[in-house]
Write an enzyme that holds these catalytic residues in place. Structure first.
Site, PDB file in Angstrom:
ATOM      1  N   LYS A 146       0.817  -1.186   0.000  1.00 49.53           N
ATOM      2  CA  LYS A 146       0.000   0.000   0.000  1.00 49.53           C
ATOM      3  C   LYS A 146       0.862   1.250   0.000  1.00 49.53           C
ATOM      4  O   LYS A 146       0.402   2.331  -0.338  1.00 49.53           O
ATOM      5  CB  LYS A 146      -0.876   0.030   1.261  1.00 49.53           C
ATOM      6  CG  LYS A 146      -1.807  -1.132   1.386  1.00 49.53           C
ATOM      7  CD  LYS A 146      -2.532  -1.059   2.748  1.00 49.53           C
ATOM      8  CE  LYS A 146      -3.345  -2.318   2.944  1.00 49.53           C
ATOM      9  NZ  LYS A 146      -3.818  -2.433   4.315  1.00 49.53           N
ATOM     10  N   GLY A 147       2.112   1.123   0.443  1.00 47.97           N
ATOM     11  CA  GLY A 147       2.917   2.290   0.764  1.00 47.97           C
ATOM     12  C   GLY A 147       3.136   3.282  -0.365  1.00 47.97           C
ATOM     13  O   GLY A 147       3.287   4.470  -0.129  1.00 47.97           O
ATOM     14  N   GLU A 194       7.691   2.125  -6.204  1.00 48.17           N
ATOM     15  CA  GLU A 194       7.808   1.678  -4.812  1.00 48.17           C
ATOM     16  C   GLU A 194       7.966   2.888  -3.891  1.00 48.17           C
ATOM     17  O   GLU A 194       8.450   3.946  -4.319  1.00 48.17           O
ATOM     18  CB  GLU A 194       9.046   0.781  -4.663  1.00 48.17           C
ATOM     19  CG  GLU A 194       8.760  -0.684  -4.464  1.00 48.17           C
ATOM     20  CD  GLU A 194       8.126  -1.036  -3.122  1.00 48.17           C
ATOM     21  OE1 GLU A 194       7.361  -0.222  -2.553  1.00 48.17           O
ATOM     22  OE2 GLU A 194       8.389  -2.142  -2.642  1.00 48.17           O
ATOM     23  N   ASP A 224      14.581  -1.125   0.531  1.00 49.05           N
ATOM     24  CA  ASP A 224      15.365  -1.253   1.755  1.00 49.05           C
ATOM     25  C   ASP A 224      16.327  -2.439   1.586  1.00 49.05           C
ATOM     26  O   ASP A 224      17.384  -2.296   0.989  1.00 49.05           O
ATOM     27  CB  ASP A 224      14.353  -1.427   2.897  1.00 49.05           C
ATOM     28  CG  ASP A 224      14.970  -1.472   4.272  1.00 49.05           C
ATOM     29  OD1 ASP A 224      15.990  -0.813   4.484  1.00 49.05           O
ATOM     30  OD2 ASP A 224      14.418  -2.164   5.144  1.00 49.05           O
ATOM     31  N   LYS A 281      17.325   3.100   0.458  1.00 49.52           N
ATOM     32  CA  LYS A 281      18.193   2.918   1.638  1.00 49.52           C
ATOM     33  C   LYS A 281      19.294   1.930   1.263  1.00 49.52           C
ATOM     34  O   LYS A 281      19.239   0.767   1.647  1.00 49.52           O
ATOM     35  CB  LYS A 281      17.375   2.287   2.771  1.00 49.52           C
ATOM     36  CG  LYS A 281      16.889   3.201   3.865  1.00 49.52           C
ATOM     37  CD  LYS A 281      16.377   2.326   5.017  1.00 49.52           C
ATOM     38  CE  LYS A 281      15.198   2.945   5.703  1.00 49.52           C
ATOM     39  NZ  LYS A 281      14.604   2.034   6.711  1.00 49.52           N
ATOM     40  N   VAL A 327      11.470   5.185   8.685  1.00 50.98           N
ATOM     41  CA  VAL A 327      10.716   6.393   8.346  1.00 50.98           C
ATOM     42  C   VAL A 327       9.241   6.076   8.123  1.00 50.98           C
ATOM     43  O   VAL A 327       8.871   4.960   7.745  1.00 50.98           O
ATOM     44  CB  VAL A 327      11.300   7.086   7.094  1.00 50.98           C
ATOM     45  CG1 VAL A 327      12.713   7.569   7.350  1.00 50.98           C
ATOM     46  CG2 VAL A 327      11.258   6.169   5.885  1.00 50.98           C
ATOM     47  N   ARG A 376       0.551   6.691   7.825  1.00 53.58           N
ATOM     48  CA  ARG A 376       0.557   6.899   6.375  1.00 53.58           C
ATOM     49  C   ARG A 376       0.060   8.291   6.008  1.00 53.58           C
ATOM     50  O   ARG A 376       0.406   8.822   4.968  1.00 53.58           O
ATOM     51  CB  ARG A 376      -0.356   5.869   5.679  1.00 53.58           C
ATOM     52  CG  ARG A 376       0.130   4.432   5.767  1.00 53.58           C
ATOM     53  CD  ARG A 376      -0.669   3.571   4.788  1.00 53.58           C
ATOM     54  NE  ARG A 376      -0.594   2.144   5.101  1.00 53.58           N
ATOM     55  CZ  ARG A 376       0.385   1.347   4.698  1.00 53.58           C
ATOM     56  NH1 ARG A 376       1.372   1.827   3.982  1.00 53.58           N
ATOM     57  NH2 ARG A 376       0.379   0.072   5.012  1.00 53.58           N
TER      58      ARG A 376
HETATM   59  P1  IMP Z   1      12.573  -4.328   1.343  1.00 49.52           P
HETATM   60  O1  IMP Z   1      11.849  -5.565   0.926  1.00 49.52           O
HETATM   61  O2  IMP Z   1      13.406  -4.558   2.580  1.00 49.52           O
HETATM   62  O3  IMP Z   1      13.329  -3.658   0.246  1.00 49.52           O
HETATM   63  O4  IMP Z   1      11.509  -3.313   1.868  1.00 49.52           O
HETATM   64  C1  IMP Z   1      10.531  -2.851   1.073  1.00 49.52           C
HETATM   65  C2  IMP Z   1       9.286  -2.549   1.860  1.00 49.52           C
HETATM   66  O5  IMP Z   1       9.456  -2.566   3.286  1.00 49.52           O
HETATM   67  C3  IMP Z   1       8.858  -1.150   1.533  1.00 49.52           C
HETATM   68  O6  IMP Z   1       8.045  -1.149   0.395  1.00 49.52           O
HETATM   69  C4  IMP Z   1       8.128  -0.736   2.777  1.00 49.52           C
HETATM   70  O7  IMP Z   1       6.793  -1.174   2.698  1.00 49.52           O
HETATM   71  C5  IMP Z   1       8.832  -1.464   3.886  1.00 49.52           C
HETATM   72  N1  IMP Z   1       9.851  -0.603   4.521  1.00 49.52           N
HETATM   73  C6  IMP Z   1      11.186  -0.722   4.467  1.00 49.52           C
HETATM   74  N2  IMP Z   1      11.804   0.239   5.172  1.00 49.52           N
HETATM   75  C7  IMP Z   1      10.819   1.018   5.688  1.00 49.52           C
HETATM   76  C8  IMP Z   1      10.814   2.206   6.509  1.00 49.52           C
HETATM   77  O8  IMP Z   1      11.838   2.784   6.926  1.00 49.52           O
HETATM   78  N3  IMP Z   1       9.579   2.689   6.819  1.00 49.52           N
HETATM   79  C9  IMP Z   1       8.417   2.131   6.384  1.00 49.52           C
HETATM   80  N4  IMP Z   1       8.386   1.029   5.626  1.00 49.52           N
HETATM   81  C10 IMP Z   1       9.567   0.479   5.277  1.00 49.52           C
HETATM   82 MG    MG Z   2       5.933  -1.142   0.294  1.00 49.95          MG
END
Ligand code: IMP
Ligand code: MG
Length: 191
Positions: free
Chosen positions: A51-52, A107, A111, A141, A163, A175
């Site tokens: 949803k982000g 996206e 992260d 990140k 964040v 959100r």
């Molecule tokens: P990844 O799979 O670790 O790359 O993370 C991707 C998803 O994790 C993002 O689309 C966010 O939904 C969530 N996410 C990662 N870091 C943060 C943060 O600092 N705040 C909020 N959501 C995060």
């Molecule tokens: Mg997300």
């Protein structure tokens, strides 16, 4: 711009404002200009990861000046159990075909990179014969990356801090903050 209303109940949990609404809007406009130039004459389809990324998508699409469509996908987040199995399921698939479209995956934040990698979204779109597949993330990140994900467009690189706001949540909350803020570590039990 209209004055922001106070929202003490959620703002008390924010340690620091990282990016103001004005900074975000300026950068989103720049991204829209770059994307519009790069995709001139092509059939562009934005794919928003729910949803982000939905607030980012809504602002970004209005800064794109070439013909564009958009669609949504939702993926399961990787909890402790899914991490070991290495599977992130697609919970909501595209409504429209991506075949022969130039696809830009939108996206909120990349992260570790696991969501995009383990969900096989990028591979999946390629196997559905999208004309091209690229990634646009509002936040990157890079210090936290565990698997390689190609980021073609990013709004801001951020440090390793959790964040929230502008669509991003912690346990479904925050959100609706109009800015991006750093969540107080005591809220999520961080250091
Ligand atoms: P990844 O799979 O670790 O790359 O993370 C991707 C998803 O994790 C993002 O689309 C966010 O939904 C969530 N996410 C990662 N870091 C943060 C943060 O600092 N705040 C909020 N959501 C995060
Ligand atoms: Mg997300």
């Amino acid at each position: 711009m209209a004055t922001l209303l106070p929202r003490a109940e959620i703002e008390d949990d924010v340690a620091q404002i990282l990016l103001t609404p004005e900074q975000i809007a300026t950068r989103v406009q720049e991204l829209g200009v770059a994307i519009s130039e790069d995709y001139a004459g092509k059939e562009l389809m934005l794919i928003c990861i729910l949803k982000g990324a939905n607030i980012f998508l809504a602002d970004l699409v209005r800064q794109i000046t070439v013909p564009v469509s958009y669609d949504f996908v939702a993926v399961s987040s990787y909890g402790a159990d899914t991490k070991s199995s290495g599977v992130v399921r697609i919970l909501k698939d595209l409504d429209e075909s991506a075949e022969s479209k130039h696809v830009l995956v939108v996206e909120d934040i990349v992260d570790t990179g696991l969501t995009l990698r383990l969900s096989y979204i990028l591979e999946n779109l390629r196997s559905r014969r999208a004309a091209s597949v690229k990634v646009c993330t509002l936040l990157d990140k890079p210090s936290r990356r565990r698997v390689d994900v190609p980021v073609d467009y990013y709004g801001f690189k951020v440090e390793d801090k959790f964040v929230v706001g502008y669509g991003m949540d912690y346990q479904g909350k925050y959100r609706n903050l109009p800015y991006i803020g750093v969540l107080k570590p005591e809220i999520y039990g961080g250091g």
